[in-house]
Design a protein around this motif. Structure first.
Motif, PDB file in Angstrom:
ATOM      1  N   ASP A   1      -5.697  -3.666  50.839  1.00  0.00           N
ATOM      2  CA  ASP A   1      -5.677  -2.224  50.570  1.00  0.00           C
ATOM      3  C   ASP A   1      -6.708  -1.494  51.417  1.00  0.00           C
TER       4      ASP A   1
ATOM      5  N   ALA B   1      -5.634  -1.449  55.059  1.00  0.00           N
ATOM      6  CA  ALA B   1      -4.573  -0.465  55.279  1.00  0.00           C
ATOM      7  C   ALA B   1      -5.139   0.950  55.321  1.00  0.00           C
ATOM      8  N   THR B   2      -6.080   1.241  54.423  1.00  0.00           N
ATOM      9  CA  THR B   2      -6.718   2.561  54.407  1.00  0.00           C
ATOM     10  C   THR B   2      -7.466   2.813  55.704  1.00  0.00           C
TER      11      THR B   2
ATOM     12  N   ASP C   1      -5.037   3.604  58.275  1.00  0.00           N
ATOM     13  CA  ASP C   1      -4.204   4.760  57.922  1.00  0.00           C
ATOM     14  C   ASP C   1      -2.718   4.388  57.919  1.00  0.00           C
TER      15      ASP C   1
ATOM     16  N   ASP D   1       0.353   2.165  55.197  1.00  0.00           N
ATOM     17  CA  ASP D   1       0.515   1.668  53.837  1.00  0.00           C
ATOM     18  C   ASP D   1       0.291   0.160  53.811  1.00  0.00           C
ATOM     19  N   LYS D   2       0.093  -0.357  52.599  1.00  0.00           N
ATOM     20  CA  LYS D   2      -0.275  -1.758  52.422  1.00  0.00           C
ATOM     21  C   LYS D   2       0.794  -2.704  52.960  1.00  0.00           C
ATOM     22  N   SER D   3       2.072  -2.400  52.716  1.00  0.00           N
ATOM     23  CA  SER D   3       3.142  -3.295  53.150  1.00  0.00           C
ATOM     24  C   SER D   3       3.224  -3.367  54.671  1.00  0.00           C
ATOM     25  N   THR D   4       2.972  -2.237  55.346  1.00  0.00           N
ATOM     26  CA  THR D   4       2.989  -2.233  56.807  1.00  0.00           C
ATOM     27  C   THR D   4       1.861  -3.092  57.363  1.00  0.00           C
TER      28      THR D   4
END
Length: 220
Positions: A176, A179-180, A183, A185-188
């Motif tokens: 998480d 991903a943040t 920038d 999303d988590k799945s990407t």
């Protein structure tokens, strides 16, 4: 360019060789260091079941002039210290190819990563061969090999994951948080990391390039 990982047996008389062999289960990380005259000032981390015992042994070693514990937990200690053992810096000067920090020490062995040109690496090998210390060449990768191995996006994400501590044990950055940072999303982030890891593992274990590029891996 060449990237290489090398494991070198430490000289028996150095303080880190003595202490690391006394605590073979501990991991020592040299985070930074600089030689100043006849001594070196270093920032080091110890990860072990009880780093306080190790800190006491380091402090009492005759090669350590000063030792300042900066922070610590039950299994980790960070300290700044001054030592008279400067063999690492003499080796760096002789090889003309500085290692990349952190430098890891476990049970009397240095583990160092180097990046340089072919002539620089050949000189490093000559210095290692001339030295009276056993060493192991753990890996060597030509830049031309890695350039085609990962997409720009995979390289960007994996470098961020490595930098943020996603691959550390224990993990210092969650998916998480990664991903943040990127920038996305988590799945990407998860997909790109997994595909990049698969490409690297496939090349290392089989010598064959990994899967096809996917749209999500291409540069934005």
């Amino acid at each position: 360019m060449i990237s290489a990982s090398i494991r070198i047996r430490l000289p028996e008389e150095t303080w880190i060789a003595e202490v690391s062999r006394s605590f073979p289960g501990a991991t020592f990380r040299l985070l930074s260091g600089i030689q100043t005259g006849e001594t070196a000032v270093e920032l080091g981390e110890v990860v072990a079941e009880d780093p306080r015992d190790i800190a006491e042994e380091i402090t009492s070693h005759p090669s350590i002039e000063t030792y300042q514990r900066l922070e610590g937990t039950d299994d980790r200690s960070l300290a700044k210290y001054r030592t008279r053992d400067t063999g690492l810096y003499k080796f760096i000067e002789a090889s003309s190819l500085p290692p990349e920090f952190p430098i890891v020490v476990q049970d009397g062995w240095f583990e160092l990563d180097f990046t340089g040109t072919r002539p620089e690496f050949d000189r490093l090998r000559d210095v290692l061969d001339a030295a009276d210390h056993p060493y192991e060449l753990r890996s060597i990768v030509e830049a031309a090999e890695t350039a085609a191995l990962l997409t720009d996006r995979q390289r960007e994400v994996l470098e961020a994951a490595l930098r943020e501590g996603y691959f550390e044990v224990p993990r210092e950055c969650t998916l998480d948080e990664l991903a943040t940072k990127l920038d996305v999303d988590k799945s990407t982030a998860s997909g790109i990391v997994r595909r990049g890891e698969r490409r690297i593992l496939t090349r290392v274990l089989t010598g064959v390039s990994g899967e096809r590029l996917t749209e999500s891996d291409r540069p934005l």
